[in-house]
Scaffold this motif. Structure first.
Motif, mmCIF file in Angstrom:
data_model
loop_
_atom_site.group_PDB
_atom_site.id
_atom_site.type_symbol
_atom_site.label_atom_id
_atom_site.label_comp_id
_atom_site.label_asym_id
_atom_site.label_seq_id
_atom_site.Cartn_x
_atom_site.Cartn_y
_atom_site.Cartn_z
ATOM 1 N N MET A 1 0.847 -1.183 0.000
ATOM 2 C CA MET A 1 0.000 0.000 0.000
ATOM 3 C C MET A 1 0.890 1.243 0.000
ATOM 4 O O MET A 1 1.848 1.339 0.750
ATOM 5 N N SER A 2 0.568 2.202 -0.844
ATOM 6 C CA SER A 2 1.354 3.424 -0.995
ATOM 7 C C SER A 2 1.048 4.406 0.122
ATOM 8 O O SER A 2 -0.077 4.480 0.623
ATOM 9 N N LYS A 3 2.056 5.179 0.505
ATOM 10 C CA LYS A 3 1.826 6.236 1.501
ATOM 11 C C LYS A 3 1.185 7.460 0.863
ATOM 12 O O LYS A 3 0.811 8.391 1.548
ATOM 13 N N TYR A 4 1.052 7.443 -0.456
ATOM 14 C CA TYR A 4 0.478 8.566 -1.182
ATOM 15 C C TYR A 4 -0.991 8.316 -1.500
ATOM 16 O O TYR A 4 -1.387 7.218 -1.839
ATOM 17 N N THR A 5 -1.784 9.368 -1.432
ATOM 18 C CA THR A 5 -3.182 9.318 -1.837
ATOM 19 C C THR A 5 -3.247 9.724 -3.300
ATOM 20 O O THR A 5 -2.638 10.716 -3.689
ATOM 21 N N THR A 6 -3.983 8.970 -4.106
ATOM 22 C CA THR A 6 -4.123 9.308 -5.517
ATOM 23 C C THR A 6 -5.299 10.260 -5.708
ATOM 24 O O THR A 6 -6.402 10.010 -5.211
ATOM 25 N N LEU A 7 -5.028 11.356 -6.404
ATOM 26 C CA LEU A 7 -6.038 12.363 -6.731
ATOM 27 C C LEU A 7 -6.333 12.305 -8.220
ATOM 28 O O LEU A 7 -5.479 11.927 -9.017
ATOM 29 N N GLY A 8 -7.529 12.739 -8.597
ATOM 30 C CA GLY A 8 -7.847 12.927 -10.004
ATOM 31 C C GLY A 8 -7.364 14.297 -10.456
ATOM 32 O O GLY A 8 -6.832 15.075 -9.656
ATOM 33 N N TRP A 9 -7.547 14.614 -11.718
ATOM 34 C CA TRP A 9 -7.071 15.909 -12.237
ATOM 35 C C TRP A 9 -7.903 17.077 -11.729
ATOM 36 O O TRP A 9 -7.495 18.238 -11.798
ATOM 37 N N ARG A 10 -9.089 16.770 -11.162
ATOM 38 C CA ARG A 10 -9.909 17.784 -10.486
ATOM 39 C C ARG A 10 -10.526 17.129 -9.263
ATOM 40 O O ARG A 10 -10.866 15.943 -9.292
ATOM 41 N N GLU A 11 -10.623 17.922 -8.196
ATOM 42 C CA GLU A 11 -11.134 17.409 -6.931
ATOM 43 C C GLU A 11 -11.889 18.503 -6.204
ATOM 44 O O GLU A 11 -11.643 19.689 -6.422
ATOM 45 N N TRP A 12 -12.792 18.102 -5.313
ATOM 46 C CA TRP A 12 -13.448 19.013 -4.389
ATOM 47 C C TRP A 12 -12.627 19.025 -3.115
ATOM 48 O O TRP A 12 -12.200 17.981 -2.635
ATOM 49 N N LEU A 13 -12.388 20.209 -2.566
ATOM 50 C CA LEU A 13 -11.686 20.318 -1.297
ATOM 51 C C LEU A 13 -12.341 21.404 -0.466
ATOM 52 O O LEU A 13 -13.216 22.122 -0.941
ATOM 53 N N ALA A 14 -11.929 21.500 0.783
ATOM 54 C CA ALA A 14 -12.448 22.521 1.686
ATOM 55 C C ALA A 14 -11.298 23.366 2.203
ATOM 56 O O ALA A 14 -10.157 22.905 2.272
ATOM 57 N N LEU A 15 -11.614 24.611 2.543
ATOM 58 C CA LEU A 15 -10.663 25.540 3.144
ATOM 59 C C LEU A 15 -11.280 26.009 4.459
ATOM 60 O O LEU A 15 -11.848 27.096 4.550
ATOM 61 N N PRO A 16 -11.230 25.160 5.495
ATOM 62 C CA PRO A 16 -11.955 25.456 6.737
ATOM 63 C C PRO A 16 -11.523 26.757 7.422
ATOM 64 O O PRO A 16 -12.365 27.435 8.012
ATOM 65 N N ASP A 17 -10.250 27.131 7.345
ATOM 66 C CA ASP A 17 -9.794 28.383 7.961
ATOM 67 C C ASP A 17 -10.464 29.597 7.334
ATOM 68 O O ASP A 17 -10.572 30.650 7.960
ATOM 69 N N LEU A 18 -10.886 29.453 6.087
ATOM 70 C CA LEU A 18 -11.488 30.564 5.344
ATOM 71 C C LEU A 18 -13.007 30.460 5.266
ATOM 72 O O LEU A 18 -13.654 31.285 4.623
ATOM 73 N N GLY A 19 -13.586 29.431 5.862
ATOM 74 C CA GLY A 19 -15.031 29.272 5.836
ATOM 75 C C GLY A 19 -15.568 28.733 4.521
ATOM 76 O O GLY A 19 -16.746 28.927 4.205
ATOM 77 N N ILE A 20 -14.733 28.031 3.766
ATOM 78 C CA ILE A 20 -15.148 27.449 2.485
ATOM 79 C C ILE A 20 -15.390 25.956 2.686
ATOM 80 O O ILE A 20 -14.443 25.182 2.884
ATOM 81 N N ALA A 21 -16.652 25.534 2.616
ATOM 82 C CA ALA A 21 -17.011 24.130 2.842
ATOM 83 C C ALA A 21 -16.610 23.251 1.667
ATOM 84 O O ALA A 21 -16.258 22.083 1.849
ATOM 85 N N HIS A 22 -16.680 23.793 0.452
ATOM 86 C CA HIS A 22 -16.226 23.053 -0.721
ATOM 87 C C HIS A 22 -15.985 24.005 -1.875
ATOM 88 O O HIS A 22 -16.718 24.967 -2.102
ATOM 89 N N ILE A 23 -14.897 23.703 -2.577
ATOM 90 C CA ILE A 23 -14.513 24.468 -3.754
ATOM 91 C C ILE A 23 -13.859 23.485 -4.723
ATOM 92 O O ILE A 23 -13.109 22.597 -4.306
ATOM 93 N N LYS A 24 -14.196 23.615 -5.996
ATOM 94 C CA LYS A 24 -13.635 22.724 -6.999
ATOM 95 C C LYS A 24 -12.239 23.223 -7.364
ATOM 96 O O LYS A 24 -12.051 24.400 -7.659
ATOM 97 N N ALA A 25 -11.269 22.314 -7.332
ATOM 98 C CA ALA A 25 -9.889 22.681 -7.613
ATOM 99 C C ALA A 25 -9.335 21.845 -8.759
ATOM 100 O O ALA A 25 -9.626 20.649 -8.863
ATOM 101 N N LYS A 26 -8.542 22.483 -9.583
ATOM 102 C CA LYS A 26 -7.770 21.765 -10.588
ATOM 103 C C LYS A 26 -6.488 21.314 -9.905
ATOM 104 O O LYS A 26 -5.800 22.115 -9.266
#
Length: 152
Positions: A1-26
């Motif tokens: 098992m790899s220690k790395y997480t595989t991401l797709g070319w686009r993902e949803w993420l959150a920026l909790p410090d900024l109050g962003i529950a979800h934002i689509k990122a490239k």
């Protein structure tokens, strides 16, 4: 098992410090730094330190949804975008929540209003923790829109 997480070319993420529950990122291995859409950027001083106030439209095509943010300024850097244009940008540090992983990353602030993604996650933020499968998308899941609806 790899220690790395595989991401797709686009993902949803959150920026909790900024109050962003979800934002689509490239997920952009071609970009050194991460970049976040900020449609106004106002520097100010707090307790003798440099801070910045800025607004984010976290959803593409929706300028009605505005999140006003404040963050301590880490730096100002000249950044060259993919079109070769140079710009001095404010750099902040913020928490990024991506799937089960939460980490701190440096993010530059810039106007991405006409861009397809409100955020780019650059290779510096991913180094040592993520791999990218360019043929896949949203491997970390999609946001639960139900949690955004107010309770009646």
């Amino acid at each position: 098992m790899s220690k790395y997480t595989t991401l797709g070319w686009r993902e949803w993420l959150a920026l909790p410090d900024l109050g962003i529950a979800h934002i689509k990122a490239k997920i952009d291995t071609g970009a050194r730094s991460s970049a976040l859409h900020a449609f106004y950027v106002q520097p100010f001083e707090r307790d003798g330190e440099s801070w910045v106030r800025f607004g984010i439209h976290p959803q593409q095509g929706n300028t009605d949804n505005v999140v006003d943010c404040e963050a301590k300024v880490l730096d100002q850097r000249q950044v060259t975008d993919s079109g070769g244009h140079r710009e001095i940008r404010y750099v902040i540090a913020t928490t990024i929540a991506l799937g089960e992983d939460t980490f701190q990353a440096e993010v530059t602030l810039t106007d991405r209003e006409n861009m397809r993604f409100r955020m780019l996650l650059g290779r510096t933020a991913m180094r040592g923790r993520h791999l990218v499968d360019p043929g896949r998308s949203y491997l970390m899941g999609k946001p639960n829109r139900q949690q955004d609806k107010p309770e009646i």
